[in-house]
Enzyme design. Sequence first.
Site, PDB file in Angstrom:
ATOM      1  N   LYS A   9      36.633   4.284  -8.564  1.00  0.00           N
ATOM      2  CA  LYS A   9      36.177   3.175  -7.703  1.00  0.00           C
ATOM      3  C   LYS A   9      37.355   2.564  -6.959  1.00  0.00           C
ATOM      4  O   LYS A   9      38.091   1.742  -7.517  1.00  0.00           O
ATOM      5  CB  LYS A   9      35.458   2.134  -8.559  1.00  0.00           C
ATOM      6  CG  LYS A   9      34.144   2.648  -9.152  1.00  0.00           C
ATOM      7  CD  LYS A   9      33.410   1.566  -9.917  1.00  0.00           C
ATOM      8  CE  LYS A   9      32.133   2.080 -10.556  1.00  0.00           C
ATOM      9  NZ  LYS A   9      31.115   2.535  -9.614  1.00  0.00           N
ATOM     10  N   THR A  10      37.541   3.009  -5.725  1.00  0.00           N
ATOM     11  CA  THR A  10      38.678   2.549  -4.916  1.00  0.00           C
ATOM     12  C   THR A  10      38.252   2.362  -3.459  1.00  0.00           C
ATOM     13  O   THR A  10      37.243   2.924  -3.015  1.00  0.00           O
ATOM     14  CB  THR A  10      39.810   3.601  -4.909  1.00  0.00           C
ATOM     15  OG1 THR A  10      39.267   4.841  -4.416  1.00  0.00           O
ATOM     16  CG2 THR A  10      40.412   3.819  -6.277  1.00  0.00           C
TER      17      THR A  10
ATOM     18  N   GLU B  22      26.361 -11.929   3.012  1.00  0.00           N
ATOM     19  CA  GLU B  22      27.676 -12.114   2.377  1.00  0.00           C
ATOM     20  C   GLU B  22      27.924 -13.612   2.196  1.00  0.00           C
ATOM     21  O   GLU B  22      27.996 -14.348   3.170  1.00  0.00           O
ATOM     22  CB  GLU B  22      28.778 -11.494   3.259  1.00  0.00           C
ATOM     23  CG  GLU B  22      30.202 -11.862   2.876  1.00  0.00           C
ATOM     24  CD  GLU B  22      30.592 -11.494   1.451  1.00  0.00           C
ATOM     25  OE1 GLU B  22      30.614 -10.307   1.116  1.00  0.00           O
ATOM     26  OE2 GLU B  22      30.896 -12.421   0.661  1.00  0.00           O
TER      27      GLU B  22
ATOM     28  N   ASP C 184      32.028   0.004  -5.063  1.00  0.00           N
ATOM     29  CA  ASP C 184      32.109  -0.202  -6.511  1.00  0.00           C
ATOM     30  C   ASP C 184      30.744  -0.351  -7.174  1.00  0.00           C
ATOM     31  O   ASP C 184      30.615  -0.146  -8.380  1.00  0.00           O
ATOM     32  CB  ASP C 184      32.943  -1.451  -6.810  1.00  0.00           C
ATOM     33  CG  ASP C 184      34.395  -1.296  -6.396  1.00  0.00           C
ATOM     34  OD1 ASP C 184      34.812  -0.169  -6.058  1.00  0.00           O
ATOM     35  OD2 ASP C 184      35.116  -2.314  -6.398  1.00  0.00           O
TER      36      ASP C 184
ATOM     37  N   CYS D 200      39.900   0.614  -9.272  1.00  0.00           N
ATOM     38  CA  CYS D 200      41.299   1.059  -9.313  1.00  0.00           C
ATOM     39  C   CYS D 200      41.835   1.217 -10.732  1.00  0.00           C
ATOM     40  O   CYS D 200      42.577   0.374 -11.233  1.00  0.00           O
ATOM     41  CB  CYS D 200      42.221   0.151  -8.529  1.00  0.00           C
ATOM     42  SG  CYS D 200      43.787   0.984  -8.229  1.00  0.00           S
TER      43      CYS D 200
ATOM     44  N   GLN E 212      42.160  -6.294  -1.778  1.00  0.00           N
ATOM     45  CA  GLN E 212      42.504  -6.349  -3.203  1.00  0.00           C
ATOM     46  C   GLN E 212      43.644  -5.405  -3.619  1.00  0.00           C
ATOM     47  O   GLN E 212      44.381  -5.717  -4.559  1.00  0.00           O
ATOM     48  CB  GLN E 212      41.245  -6.058  -4.042  1.00  0.00           C
ATOM     49  CG  GLN E 212      40.108  -7.040  -3.793  1.00  0.00           C
ATOM     50  CD  GLN E 212      38.772  -6.594  -4.401  1.00  0.00           C
ATOM     51  OE1 GLN E 212      38.709  -6.085  -5.511  1.00  0.00           O
ATOM     52  NE2 GLN E 212      37.686  -6.796  -3.654  1.00  0.00           N
TER      53      GLN E 212
ATOM     54  N   ALA F  65      39.921   3.666  -1.174  1.00  0.00           N
ATOM     55  CA  ALA F  65      40.165   4.993  -0.595  1.00  0.00           C
ATOM     56  C   ALA F  65      38.893   5.839  -0.642  1.00  0.00           C
ATOM     57  O   ALA F  65      38.592   6.596   0.296  1.00  0.00           O
ATOM     58  CB  ALA F  65      41.292   5.683  -1.355  1.00  0.00           C
TER      59      ALA F  65
ATOM     60  N   CYS G 219      44.486   7.312  -5.852  1.00  0.00           N
ATOM     61  CA  CYS G 219      44.975   6.284  -6.748  1.00  0.00           C
ATOM     62  C   CYS G 219      46.465   6.144  -6.500  1.00  0.00           C
ATOM     63  O   CYS G 219      47.256   6.972  -6.964  1.00  0.00           O
ATOM     64  CB  CYS G 219      44.687   6.711  -8.187  1.00  0.00           C
ATOM     65  SG  CYS G 219      44.988   5.389  -9.331  1.00  0.00           S
TER      66      CYS G 219
HETATM   67  C1  LIG Z   1      44.105  -5.352  -8.673  1.00  0.00           C
HETATM   68  C2  LIG Z   1      43.385  -4.334  -7.823  1.00  0.00           C
HETATM   69  C3  LIG Z   1      44.093  -3.270  -7.288  1.00  0.00           C
HETATM   70  C4  LIG Z   1      43.454  -2.323  -6.501  1.00  0.00           C
HETATM   71  N1  LIG Z   1      44.197  -1.305  -5.970  1.00  0.00           N
HETATM   72  C5  LIG Z   1      43.610  -0.414  -5.150  1.00  0.00           C
HETATM   73  C6  LIG Z   1      44.388   0.595  -4.521  1.00  0.00           C
HETATM   74  O1  LIG Z   1      45.612   0.648  -4.689  1.00  0.00           O
HETATM   75  N2  LIG Z   1      43.766   1.476  -3.690  1.00  0.00           N
HETATM   76  C7  LIG Z   1      42.420   1.411  -3.476  1.00  0.00           C
HETATM   77  O2  LIG Z   1      41.911   2.215  -2.702  1.00  0.00           O
HETATM   78  N3  LIG Z   1      41.639   0.476  -4.079  1.00  0.00           N
HETATM   79  C8  LIG Z   1      42.213  -0.437  -4.909  1.00  0.00           C
HETATM   80  N4  LIG Z   1      41.448  -1.425  -5.487  1.00  0.00           N
HETATM   81  C9  LIG Z   1      39.963  -1.305  -5.436  1.00  0.00           C
HETATM   82  C10 LIG Z   1      39.333  -1.783  -4.159  1.00  0.00           C
HETATM   83  O3  LIG Z   1      39.790  -3.059  -3.806  1.00  0.00           O
HETATM   84  C11 LIG Z   1      37.818  -1.783  -4.367  1.00  0.00           C
HETATM   85  O4  LIG Z   1      37.416  -0.514  -4.828  1.00  0.00           O
HETATM   86  C12 LIG Z   1      37.058  -2.101  -3.084  1.00  0.00           C
HETATM   87  O5  LIG Z   1      37.417  -3.370  -2.597  1.00  0.00           O
HETATM   88  C13 LIG Z   1      35.550  -2.071  -3.357  1.00  0.00           C
HETATM   89  O6  LIG Z   1      34.844  -2.406  -2.199  1.00  0.00           O
HETATM   90  P1  LIG Z   1      33.355  -2.957  -2.294  1.00  0.00           P
HETATM   91  O7  LIG Z   1      32.949  -3.256  -0.891  1.00  0.00           O
HETATM   92  O8  LIG Z   1      32.529  -2.077  -3.124  1.00  0.00           O
HETATM   93  O9  LIG Z   1      33.527  -4.332  -3.085  1.00  0.00           O
HETATM   94  P2  LIG Z   1      34.345  -5.605  -2.620  1.00  0.00           P
HETATM   95  O10 LIG Z   1      35.388  -5.257  -1.635  1.00  0.00           O
HETATM   96  O11 LIG Z   1      34.752  -6.287  -3.874  1.00  0.00           O
HETATM   97  O12 LIG Z   1      33.263  -6.477  -1.831  1.00  0.00           O
HETATM   98  C14 LIG Z   1      32.052  -6.931  -2.409  1.00  0.00           C
HETATM   99  C15 LIG Z   1      31.523  -8.031  -1.491  1.00  0.00           C
HETATM  100  O13 LIG Z   1      30.210  -8.373  -1.895  1.00  0.00           O
HETATM  101  C16 LIG Z   1      30.072  -9.772  -1.890  1.00  0.00           C
HETATM  102  N5  LIG Z   1      29.012 -10.131  -2.836  1.00  0.00           N
HETATM  103  C17 LIG Z   1      29.096 -10.293  -4.161  1.00  0.00           C
HETATM  104  N6  LIG Z   1      27.901 -10.635  -4.665  1.00  0.00           N
HETATM  105  C18 LIG Z   1      27.040 -10.677  -3.631  1.00  0.00           C
HETATM  106  C19 LIG Z   1      25.658 -10.980  -3.523  1.00  0.00           C
HETATM  107  N7  LIG Z   1      24.929 -11.332  -4.603  1.00  0.00           N
HETATM  108  N8  LIG Z   1      25.078 -10.944  -2.292  1.00  0.00           N
HETATM  109  C20 LIG Z   1      25.814 -10.590  -1.197  1.00  0.00           C
HETATM  110  N9  LIG Z   1      27.138 -10.307  -1.244  1.00  0.00           N
HETATM  111  C21 LIG Z   1      27.732 -10.347  -2.450  1.00  0.00           C
HETATM  112  C22 LIG Z   1      31.447 -10.286  -2.289  1.00  0.00           C
HETATM  113  O14 LIG Z   1      31.631 -11.639  -1.863  1.00  0.00           O
HETATM  114  C23 LIG Z   1      32.350  -9.308  -1.565  1.00  0.00           C
HETATM  115  O15 LIG Z   1      32.685  -9.738  -0.273  1.00  0.00           O
HETATM  116  C24 LIG Z   1      42.064  -2.418  -6.254  1.00  0.00           C
HETATM  117  C25 LIG Z   1      41.343  -3.505  -6.766  1.00  0.00           C
HETATM  118  C26 LIG Z   1      41.990  -4.451  -7.540  1.00  0.00           C
HETATM  119  C27 LIG Z   1      41.210  -5.637  -8.073  1.00  0.00           C
END
Ligand SMILES: Cc1cc2nc3c(=O)[nH]c(=O)nc-3n(C[C@H](O)[C@H](O)[C@H](O)COP(=O)(O)OP(=O)(O)OC[C@H]3O[C@@H](n4cnc5c(N)ncnc54)[C@H](O)[C@@H]3O)c2cc1C
Length: 399
Positions: free
Chosen positions: A307-308, A36, A299, A162, A44, A310, A342
């Site tokens: 993609k959330t 990371e 995601d 989201c 988010q 949740a 959602c």
């Molecule tokens: C405006 C907004 C509103 C939202 N509202 C909701 C909601 O109401 N309810 C809900 O459930 N979800 C909501 N979401 C969605 C939720 O935040 C995401 O679905 C969730 O954070 C996805 O988790 P993730 O671990 O897949 O990605 P992320 O949490 O984005 O984490 C990805 C991680 O990977 C790291 N990374 C990136 N590239 C690399 C690399 N090359 N090598 C190693 N690490 C890397 C990043 O630094 C980051 O820390 C919302 C999102 C947004 C933007």
Amino acid sequence: MVTAKHRIVIVGGGTAGISVAARLLRRGHSDVAVIEPSDTHYYQPLWTLVGGGHAKASTTARPEASVMPRGATWIRNAAAAVDPDNNTVTCVDGAVYEYDVLVVSPGIQLDWDRVEGLADALGSGGVSSNYRFDLAPRTWDFIKNLRSGTAVFTMPSGPIKCAGAPQKIAYLASDYWRSQGVLSDIDVHLVVPTPRLFGIPAIADSLDAIAADYGITVHTNAEVTSVDADAHKVGVTATGGGGSDTMLSYDVLHAVPHQSAPDWIKSGPLSTGDTGGYVEIDKHTMQHVRYPNVFSLGDAGSSPNSKTGAAIRKQAPVVVANVEAFLAGRPLPASYNGYASCPIVTSSHAMLLAEFDYDLNITPSFPLLDPTKPHRSYWYLKKYGLPFMYWNLMLKGLA
Ligand SMILES: Cc1cc2nc3c(=O)[nH]c(=O)nc-3n(C[C@H](O)[C@H](O)[C@H](O)COP(=O)(O)OP(=O)(O)OC[C@H]3O[C@@H](n4cnc5c(N)ncnc54)[C@H](O)[C@@H]3O)c2cc1C
């Protein structure tokens, strides 16, 4: 040459990566490494409330070190390529990490450049997006200062994180303008690529009524394809039957970018190979379809859920159970049913909590409350309950 070997390597320490790492460590796996690059971890889902003037941006960010589970090896680096035939991840600085099992969760990429003129317009002239931590407070500045004119809220085609967020901010803004007595002087437009505001008819009916109550003009089957910042105009293009091409002028524009898998995933061997390019997994086991020691969630995965965060709450225990079984040479026992929720904020005091599975069956956690209607209690869940649960339970592998 291999820099280090770990039994389980997780790429990405966001919502998914930290949830999985915490659960694995709780279950006694001792050699878990998280790749990371970021010093900061973001919650988010609260960025919508930041943009709507109901939360401070600073409350959504914490040091990555504070969420990294004790016992995990934090590799402060960005992954650049995976070689699944040799079980290695290469990072941007050339370091190579070998794994027995790989969990891929680097999140989604924001493709700002896919709308002509958008990237350069962001942050000034009324143009903002809650999809960036630094810009969510600008959204609120622009909303707060608008007293008359036109506001345009956009949602792009294709999967995004989201999918409710593009419309939530339209409702929060309209509710604020109503409270200030200026809503009737503001022409509000919501442009969505889908035939309706939501995929489940009963919820779409409810949202139609909410949008109509605010006087929002909803453009369905259409998306914004260009931004002319000098002229304060956006080009709208039909995405399907019933949509139409048009130009809209704006004083405030809330834009949501197209999204896809990170480029290095898209062009690598784990990808589906289609335009989204996500990590190609079985939608129930979360195991890669070609490389059995690779799993993905969140995601970046190809599972066709909403993609959330949740969804990740339900995916993480499935991934952990299946990784464990894989390491022990047992059949994979756990299955994810596509659950996602959602939370659609509809005003400064109400929220509709849409919960559903792969088949769009409504699966309410609180069956006593009508899941197709907004409720005041859900507002408090969104503002206080869910952030508390996220930082204190989910990231610690307890929920
Ligand atoms: C405006 C907004 C509103 C939202 N509202 C909701 C909601 O109401 N309810 C809900 O459930 N979800 C909501 N979401 C969605 C939720 O935040 C995401 O679905 C969730 O954070 C996805 O988790 P993730 O671990 O897949 O990605 P992320 O949490 O984005 O984490 C990805 C991680 O990977 C790291 N990374 C990136 N590239 C690399 C690399 N090359 N090598 C190693 N690490 C890397 C990043 O630094 C980051 O820390 C919302 C999102 C947004 C933007």
